[in-house]
Write an enzyme that holds these catalytic residues in place. Structure first.
Site, mmCIF file in Angstrom:
data_model
loop_
_atom_site.group_PDB
_atom_site.id
_atom_site.type_symbol
_atom_site.label_atom_id
_atom_site.label_comp_id
_atom_site.label_asym_id
_atom_site.label_seq_id
_atom_site.Cartn_x
_atom_site.Cartn_y
_atom_site.Cartn_z
ATOM 1 N N HIS A 71 0.835 -1.206 0.000
ATOM 2 C CA HIS A 71 0.000 0.000 0.000
ATOM 3 C C HIS A 71 0.871 1.257 0.000
ATOM 4 O O HIS A 71 1.976 1.273 0.535
ATOM 5 C CB HIS A 71 -0.989 0.000 1.174
ATOM 6 C CG HIS A 71 -0.380 0.009 2.551
ATOM 7 N ND1 HIS A 71 0.028 1.162 3.175
ATOM 8 C CD2 HIS A 71 -0.134 -0.995 3.433
ATOM 9 C CE1 HIS A 71 0.490 0.868 4.382
ATOM 10 N NE2 HIS A 71 0.416 -0.439 4.565
ATOM 11 N N ASP A 73 -0.319 4.364 1.010
ATOM 12 C CA ASP A 73 -0.734 5.388 1.965
ATOM 13 C C ASP A 73 -0.041 5.204 3.309
ATOM 14 O O ASP A 73 0.559 4.163 3.580
ATOM 15 C CB ASP A 73 -2.258 5.370 2.150
ATOM 16 C CG ASP A 73 -2.779 4.050 2.726
ATOM 17 O OD1 ASP A 73 -2.322 2.986 2.264
ATOM 18 O OD2 ASP A 73 -3.617 4.089 3.655
ATOM 19 N N ASP A 101 6.207 1.538 7.468
ATOM 20 C CA ASP A 101 4.873 1.049 7.061
ATOM 21 C C ASP A 101 4.306 1.937 5.973
ATOM 22 O O ASP A 101 3.658 2.917 6.262
ATOM 23 C CB ASP A 101 3.963 1.011 8.282
ATOM 24 C CG ASP A 101 2.615 0.376 7.996
ATOM 25 O OD1 ASP A 101 2.455 -0.203 6.907
ATOM 26 O OD2 ASP A 101 1.724 0.481 8.861
ATOM 27 N N GLU A 131 -5.094 1.798 2.837
ATOM 28 C CA GLU A 131 -5.003 0.602 3.678
ATOM 29 C C GLU A 131 -5.150 0.946 5.141
ATOM 30 O O GLU A 131 -5.578 0.117 5.935
ATOM 31 C CB GLU A 131 -3.660 -0.102 3.444
ATOM 32 C CG GLU A 131 -3.559 -1.493 4.070
ATOM 33 C CD GLU A 131 -3.068 -1.495 5.502
ATOM 34 O OE1 GLU A 131 -3.213 -2.523 6.172
ATOM 35 O OE2 GLU A 131 -2.544 -0.464 5.988
ATOM 36 N N GLU A 132 -4.758 2.181 5.503
ATOM 37 C CA GLU A 132 -4.674 2.548 6.922
ATOM 38 C C GLU A 132 -5.984 3.098 7.471
ATOM 39 O O GLU A 132 -5.995 3.692 8.550
ATOM 40 C CB GLU A 132 -3.559 3.595 7.128
ATOM 41 C CG GLU A 132 -2.179 3.137 6.703
ATOM 42 C CD GLU A 132 -1.560 2.123 7.657
ATOM 43 O OE1 GLU A 132 -2.261 1.645 8.574
ATOM 44 O OE2 GLU A 132 -0.377 1.795 7.467
ATOM 45 N N GLU A 160 4.404 -5.787 3.861
ATOM 46 C CA GLU A 160 4.287 -5.141 5.174
ATOM 47 C C GLU A 160 5.580 -5.372 5.956
ATOM 48 O O GLU A 160 6.259 -6.380 5.767
ATOM 49 C CB GLU A 160 3.110 -5.747 5.953
ATOM 50 C CG GLU A 160 1.737 -5.385 5.416
ATOM 51 C CD GLU A 160 1.284 -3.974 5.783
ATOM 52 O OE1 GLU A 160 2.047 -3.257 6.456
ATOM 53 O OE2 GLU A 160 0.178 -3.594 5.360
ATOM 54 N N HIS A 334 3.605 3.248 12.364
ATOM 55 C CA HIS A 334 2.725 4.276 12.930
ATOM 56 C C HIS A 334 3.382 5.051 14.068
ATOM 57 O O HIS A 334 2.775 5.967 14.625
ATOM 58 C CB HIS A 334 1.384 3.705 13.435
ATOM 59 C CG HIS A 334 0.635 2.917 12.409
ATOM 60 N ND1 HIS A 334 -0.648 2.461 12.601
ATOM 61 C CD2 HIS A 334 0.981 2.502 11.170
ATOM 62 C CE1 HIS A 334 -1.047 1.783 11.528
ATOM 63 N NE2 HIS A 334 -0.058 1.799 10.649
HETATM 64 ZN ZN LIG Z 1 0.967 -1.277 6.421
#
Ligand SMILES: [Zn+2]
Length: 357
Positions: A71, A73, A101, A131-132, A160, A334
């Site tokens: 992903h 984003d 991430d 995705e988030e 990931e 994150h």
């Molecule tokens: Zn991720």
């Protein structure tokens, strides 16, 4: 300041470029444009775009096809863009939102896509948005609904962060609401009522006493968890409560169906009134497939089980075994001090290239 991406140059520079282009969920237009511009010139790739989902396929007529997906984003910026690098113990660390991430994984797969002009298996490279955030917006979910052929494969790798090691499959997750009912009364005459909060005691004790299972699936050990995650009840300081709700979260091994998972919860809490409010099935690691076995050999090391739910389950739900494999420590995903070791981006790119060359 959008500058073009060089997929065949220094992969750490490529990661920094990707981090420097903000792409918080819902705002992926610019990064998708850049990735599309970078992929289009490669004659061995058939590139198509649906919104901010990019698909680049080789069409060599190979007997098998694999998917590599990531992903584009990130979660919101926390004063950590643009990127920066530091040197620690001879390692180059790239810092910034998304470094871990999962732009590290995106950089590794873009670099591999560029150089794998004649892979041994056909490859579908997927880069997607959203995705988030809540799963209705998930780009891979959308692609599965509108262009399911792009998810067809014998095996899928989701980039990931996994410390550049293979994390197979993922656990399922189920939320269950225990609804206890009593009889309301004034607390000065409590014997006229029935206290629903007191009934919660036995439920909580059963959960506390429960020994979670460790389940071996396709050679990997999944450690389950059954936990109360929220309790609510009571309306006033002088009222015997007639309702108490306990929310329970069950993280279950990927050999269980939703029905089996529910049956398991009921067996731990016999006779307790409960209902399932949400469930997502896990994904089997599928490491016995030839394509997966060769991937294991190319990466080296011991695979482990993935704790948590990821988009690998979207492949598994279609009968495509899938693993997580990408640079960066998932516990830094994150985090405000998110970073990715440059060496892991290189080693992930090299493993993908070794596997498919
Ligand atoms: Zn991720």
């Amino acid at each position: 300041m959008a500058t073009s991406l060089d997929l065949e140059g220094d992969v750490v520079d490529l990661l920094r470029r990707l981090v420097d282009v903000e792409s918080v969920s819902g705002d992926e237009q610019q990064i998708t444009d850049l990735v599309e511009q970078a992929l289009r010139p490669y004659r061995h790739l058939q590139v198509s775009r649906q919104g901010n989902v990019l698909v680049a396929r080789t069409e060599l007529g190979r007997a098998e096809r694999v998917v590599v997906a990531g992903h584009l984003d990130t979660v919101p910026i926390a004063d950590n863009v643009p990127s920066r690098t530091t040197q620690e113990d001879g390692r180059t660390l790239v810092w910034g939102r998304g470094a871990c991430d999962m732009k590290g994984g995106v950089a590794a797969s873009l670099a591999a896509a560029a150089v794998l002009t004649a892979p041994r298996r056909d490859v579908t490279w997927i880069f997607y948005d959203n995705e988030e955030v809540e799963e209705q917006r998930n780009g891979l979910k959308r692609l599965a609904a509108t262009h399911p052929q792009h998810l067809e494969a014998v095996f899928a790798v989701l980039c990931e962060p996994s410390n550049a090691r293979i994390e197979g499959g993922c656990q399922g997750t189920m939320r269950v609401l225990v609804e206890l009912t009593g009889v309301a009364a004034h607390s000065a005459r409590s014997w006229k009522g029935h206290n629903a909060i007191h009934d919660a005691g036995a439920v909580l004790q059963a959960l506390a006493d429960h020994q979670p299972q460790q389940v071996v699936v396709d050679g990997l050990t999944y450690r389950e968890g059954l936990n109360a995650v929220r309790v609510s009840g009571g309306i006033a300081g002088n009222v015997i409560p007639d309702r108490c709700e306990i929310e329970v979260n069950y993280r279950f091994a990927p050999d269980k169906s939703p029905e089996q998972a529910e049956a398991y919860v009921r067996s731990v809490l016999p006779g307790v009134p409960l209902r399932v409010t949400d469930v997502a099935t896990g994904a089997r690691p599928g490491l016995d497939q030839p394509a997966a076995a060769e991937f294991l050999a190319a990466v080296g090391g011991e695979p482990s089980a993935k704790f948590g739910w990821t988009d690998v389950a979207r492949f598994s739900a279609r009968g495509v075994p899938a693993v997580n494999f990408g640079p960066g420590d998932p516990s830094k995903a994150h985090a405000d001090d998110e970073f990715c070791p440059g060496e892991e981006v290189v080693s992930c790119r090299d493993a993908l290239v070794r596997w498919l060359s």
